[in-house]
Scaffold this motif. Sequence first.
Motif, PDB file in Angstrom:
ATOM      1  N   LEU A 205      53.075  93.196  15.758  1.00 36.16           N
ATOM      2  CA  LEU A 205      54.013  92.811  16.806  1.00 36.16           C
ATOM      3  C   LEU A 205      53.280  92.613  18.123  1.00 36.16           C
ATOM      4  O   LEU A 205      52.226  93.222  18.359  1.00 36.16           O
ATOM      5  N   ALA A 206      53.859  91.786  18.976  1.00 35.22           N
ATOM      6  CA  ALA A 206      53.384  91.620  20.349  1.00 35.22           C
ATOM      7  C   ALA A 206      54.505  92.028  21.288  1.00 35.22           C
ATOM      8  O   ALA A 206      55.658  91.613  21.110  1.00 35.22           O
ATOM      9  N   ILE A 207      54.178  92.864  22.274  1.00 35.79           N
ATOM     10  CA  ILE A 207      55.145  93.269  23.292  1.00 35.79           C
ATOM     11  C   ILE A 207      54.676  92.660  24.602  1.00 35.79           C
ATOM     12  O   ILE A 207      53.680  93.094  25.186  1.00 35.79           O
ATOM     13  N   LEU A 208      55.376  91.617  25.053  1.00 35.63           N
ATOM     14  CA  LEU A 208      54.989  90.920  26.266  1.00 35.63           C
ATOM     15  C   LEU A 208      55.393  91.726  27.492  1.00 35.63           C
ATOM     16  O   LEU A 208      56.492  92.293  27.539  1.00 35.63           O
ATOM     17  N   THR A 209      54.512  91.789  28.470  1.00 35.98           N
ATOM     18  CA  THR A 209      54.794  92.514  29.695  1.00 35.98           C
ATOM     19  C   THR A 209      55.682  91.672  30.613  1.00 35.98           C
ATOM     20  O   THR A 209      55.991  90.523  30.340  1.00 35.98           O
ATOM     21  N   GLY A 210      56.086  92.275  31.729  1.00 36.03           N
ATOM     22  CA  GLY A 210      56.909  91.570  32.701  1.00 36.03           C
ATOM     23  C   GLY A 210      58.160  92.352  33.038  1.00 36.03           C
ATOM     24  O   GLY A 210      58.324  93.512  32.631  1.00 36.03           O
ATOM     25  N   SER A 211      59.054  91.722  33.782  1.00 36.69           N
ATOM     26  CA  SER A 211      60.252  92.426  34.237  1.00 36.69           C
ATOM     27  C   SER A 211      61.160  92.843  33.088  1.00 36.69           C
ATOM     28  O   SER A 211      61.898  93.835  33.189  1.00 36.69           O
ATOM     29  N   VAL A 212      61.113  92.087  31.983  1.00 33.92           N
ATOM     30  CA  VAL A 212      61.848  92.454  30.773  1.00 33.92           C
ATOM     31  C   VAL A 212      60.862  92.414  29.611  1.00 33.92           C
ATOM     32  O   VAL A 212      60.638  91.357  29.013  1.00 33.92           O
ATOM     33  N   PRO A 213      60.217  93.535  29.273  1.00 37.44           N
ATOM     34  CA  PRO A 213      59.261  93.522  28.160  1.00 37.44           C
ATOM     35  C   PRO A 213      59.929  93.025  26.885  1.00 37.44           C
ATOM     36  O   PRO A 213      61.042  93.442  26.543  1.00 37.44           O
ATOM     37  N   THR A 214      59.261  92.115  26.206  1.00 35.47           N
ATOM     38  CA  THR A 214      59.845  91.429  25.050  1.00 35.47           C
ATOM     39  C   THR A 214      58.968  91.629  23.833  1.00 35.47           C
ATOM     40  O   THR A 214      57.767  91.370  23.884  1.00 35.47           O
ATOM     41  N   CYS A 215      59.576  92.098  22.724  1.00 36.28           N
ATOM     42  CA  CYS A 215      58.841  92.349  21.482  1.00 36.28           C
ATOM     43  C   CYS A 215      59.120  91.222  20.492  1.00 36.28           C
ATOM     44  O   CYS A 215      60.289  90.911  20.207  1.00 36.28           O
ATOM     45  N   VAL A 216      58.056  90.606  19.982  1.00 33.52           N
ATOM     46  CA  VAL A 216      58.170  89.504  19.025  1.00 33.52           C
ATOM     47  C   VAL A 216      57.096  89.682  17.956  1.00 33.52           C
ATOM     48  O   VAL A 216      56.113  90.399  18.157  1.00 33.52           O
ATOM     49  N   PRO A 217      57.245  89.034  16.799  1.00 33.61           N
ATOM     50  CA  PRO A 217      56.119  88.990  15.861  1.00 33.61           C
ATOM     51  C   PRO A 217      54.901  88.385  16.570  1.00 33.61           C
ATOM     52  O   PRO A 217      55.030  87.418  17.326  1.00 33.61           O
ATOM     53  N   MET A 218      53.743  88.962  16.335  1.00 32.44           N
ATOM     54  CA  MET A 218      52.536  88.494  17.021  1.00 32.44           C
ATOM     55  C   MET A 218      52.301  87.007  16.731  1.00 32.44           C
ATOM     56  O   MET A 218      52.133  86.622  15.574  1.00 32.44           O
ATOM     57  N   PRO A 219      52.311  86.147  17.762  1.00 34.74           N
ATOM     58  CA  PRO A 219      52.056  84.722  17.525  1.00 34.74           C
ATOM     59  C   PRO A 219      50.656  84.493  16.974  1.00 34.74           C
ATOM     60  O   PRO A 219      49.668  84.967  17.531  1.00 34.74           O
ATOM     61  N   ARG A 220      50.578  83.756  15.870  1.00 38.38           N
ATOM     62  CA  ARG A 220      49.293  83.497  15.222  1.00 38.38           C
ATOM     63  C   ARG A 220      48.919  82.015  15.220  1.00 38.38           C
ATOM     64  O   ARG A 220      47.905  81.639  14.647  1.00 38.38           O
ATOM     65  N   GLN A 221      49.737  81.222  15.858  1.00 34.07           N
ATOM     66  CA  GLN A 221      49.440  79.804  16.008  1.00 34.07           C
ATOM     67  C   GLN A 221      49.758  79.375  17.425  1.00 34.07           C
ATOM     68  O   GLN A 221      50.707  79.887  18.058  1.00 34.07           O
ATOM     69  N   GLU A 222      48.992  78.423  17.920  1.00 29.13           N
ATOM     70  CA  GLU A 222      49.273  77.892  19.245  1.00 29.13           C
ATOM     71  C   GLU A 222      50.599  77.156  19.212  1.00 29.13           C
ATOM     72  O   GLU A 222      50.882  76.383  18.285  1.00 29.13           O
ATOM     73  N   MET A 223      51.394  77.395  20.214  1.00 29.87           N
ATOM     74  CA  MET A 223      52.705  76.755  20.279  1.00 29.87           C
ATOM     75  C   MET A 223      52.548  75.307  20.723  1.00 29.87           C
ATOM     76  O   MET A 223      51.862  75.012  21.707  1.00 29.87           O
ATOM     77  N   THR A 224      53.150  74.398  20.001  1.00 28.75           N
ATOM     78  CA  THR A 224      53.107  72.990  20.370  1.00 28.75           C
ATOM     79  C   THR A 224      54.421  72.609  21.027  1.00 28.75           C
ATOM     80  O   THR A 224      55.476  73.151  20.699  1.00 28.75           O
ATOM     81  N   ARG A 225      54.349  71.687  21.927  1.00 28.20           N
ATOM     82  CA  ARG A 225      55.558  71.280  22.668  1.00 28.20           C
ATOM     83  C   ARG A 225      56.333  70.223  21.881  1.00 28.20           C
ATOM     84  O   ARG A 225      55.757  69.487  21.117  1.00 28.20           O
TER      85      ARG A 225
END
Length: 225
Positions: A205-225
């Motif tokens: 898992l990845a827990i992103l920092t910031g004003s609202v910490p967000t837990c997601v499955p750890m991204p393993r691919q670069e996100m494409t637009r």
Amino acid sequence: MNYHDFRFAGAALRALGSGALWWPDEDLLCVSDLHFGKSERVARRSGQPLPPYETRDTLQRLSADLEATDARCVICLGDSFDDLTAAASLPEEERLWITTLQAGREWVWIEGNHDPGPQDFGGSHVSELTSGPLTFRHIAVPDGTGEVSGHYHPKAHVQARGRRVTRPAFLCDTRRLILPAYGTYTGGLRSYSDTLCRLMQPDALAILTGSVPTCVPMPRQEMTR
């Protein structure tokens, strides 16, 4: 104080939005990769000056986390200083600020690759530390279990309101927990890098920092637009 509650190696932990790790049952606050003195080191080695405020900014955020948690013990997880000369060159005001934060607390400096060996600051200086089910060290080892480390400055992304948001992040699986860099002048390694994908288990898992910490499955691919 914004945080995300999670369990790791049987310990109930909180990933703070600032990037610090809080272990309430042990009154323990852990921060990684402070990189105090980075602006001095960059100017010394490259001749390119950076605004010399990053140590003060990092100390302000650390002071706020210590005020919020009233931590009895602080573990600095290595690379607390950008190099040995940067440690020795900190202005007296910032050295006194660190001393003030240490007062009345157990303070542990873990050795990092940027700051190997003891520095002229209070507290204890060790290569690693085990407390209950957790072992604190700077760099993850292949067979680590219950391991809390830093070094890689992980970052991860989420899609929010139609755009990609990238933030420093905690990475966690059943064996290891890697903390984001806490220092102000620190870059980061994306979670989809080969290095982090090899270190972390598939269900990490990845827990992103910031004003609202967000837990997601750890991204393993670069996100494409």
